[in-house]
Motif scaffolding. Structure first.
Motif, short mmCIF file in Angstrom:
data_model
loop_
_atom_site.label_atom_id
_atom_site.label_comp_id
_atom_site.label_asym_id
_atom_site.label_seq_id
_atom_site.Cartn_x
_atom_site.Cartn_y
_atom_site.Cartn_z
N GLU A 56 0.83 -1.21 0.00
CA GLU A 56 0.00 0.00 0.00
C GLU A 56 0.87 1.27 0.00
O GLU A 56 0.57 2.24 -0.69
N THR A 58 3.90 1.58 -1.19
CA THR A 58 4.51 1.70 -2.50
C THR A 58 3.53 2.28 -3.49
O THR A 58 3.86 3.19 -4.27
N LYS A 59 2.30 1.77 -3.48
CA LYS A 59 1.28 2.29 -4.40
C LYS A 59 1.02 3.77 -4.14
O LYS A 59 0.86 4.55 -5.08
N SER A 60 0.97 4.18 -2.89
CA SER A 60 0.66 5.59 -2.58
C SER A 60 1.79 6.51 -3.05
O SER A 60 1.54 7.63 -3.47
N LEU A 62 3.76 5.95 -5.61
CA LEU A 62 3.82 5.94 -7.09
C LEU A 62 2.56 6.49 -7.75
O LEU A 62 2.57 6.72 -8.95
N THR A 63 1.50 6.70 -7.01
CA THR A 63 0.27 7.22 -7.59
C THR A 63 0.43 8.70 -7.89
O THR A 63 0.83 9.47 -7.04
N VAL A 64 0.13 9.04 -9.10
CA VAL A 64 0.29 10.43 -9.55
C VAL A 64 -1.06 11.09 -9.65
O VAL A 64 -2.01 10.54 -10.04
#
Length: 64
Positions: A56, A58-60, A62-64
Motif C-alpha cells: 500500500e 509503494t502504491k501511494s 507511485l500514484t500520480v
C-alpha cells in the motif's frame, strides 16, 4: 514516455517491436516467450512475501 512519443504511437497505429518499446521506456524489459511464465512466477512469489502495508505504501508513493 513524453506526450509526442505517445501521440506518435497512438496516432500512428503501428505495431511496435519489443526492443523499440523498451527503448521508448514503454516496457521495462523484453522477455522471450519461453521465459515469461518462469519470470512472472518468480516475481509474483517475491511480491506475495511483502506485507500489505509495504504494498500500500509503494502504491501511494507511485500514484500520480
Amino acid at each position: 514516455m513524453n506526450r509526442n512519443r505517445i501521440l506518435e504511437i497512438i496516432l500512428g497505429a503501428a505495431l511496435v517491436a519489443a526492443t523499440t518499446a523498451k527503448h521508448y521506456g514503454w516496457i521495462n524489459r523484453a522477455i522471450p516467450e519461453a521465459q515469461i511464465d518462469a519470470y512472472v512466477e518468480v516475481l509474483a512469489k517475491q511480491i506475495s512475501t511483502f506485507s500489505k502495508g509495504v504494498i500500500e505504501a509503494t502504491k501511494s508513493v507511485l500514484t500520480v
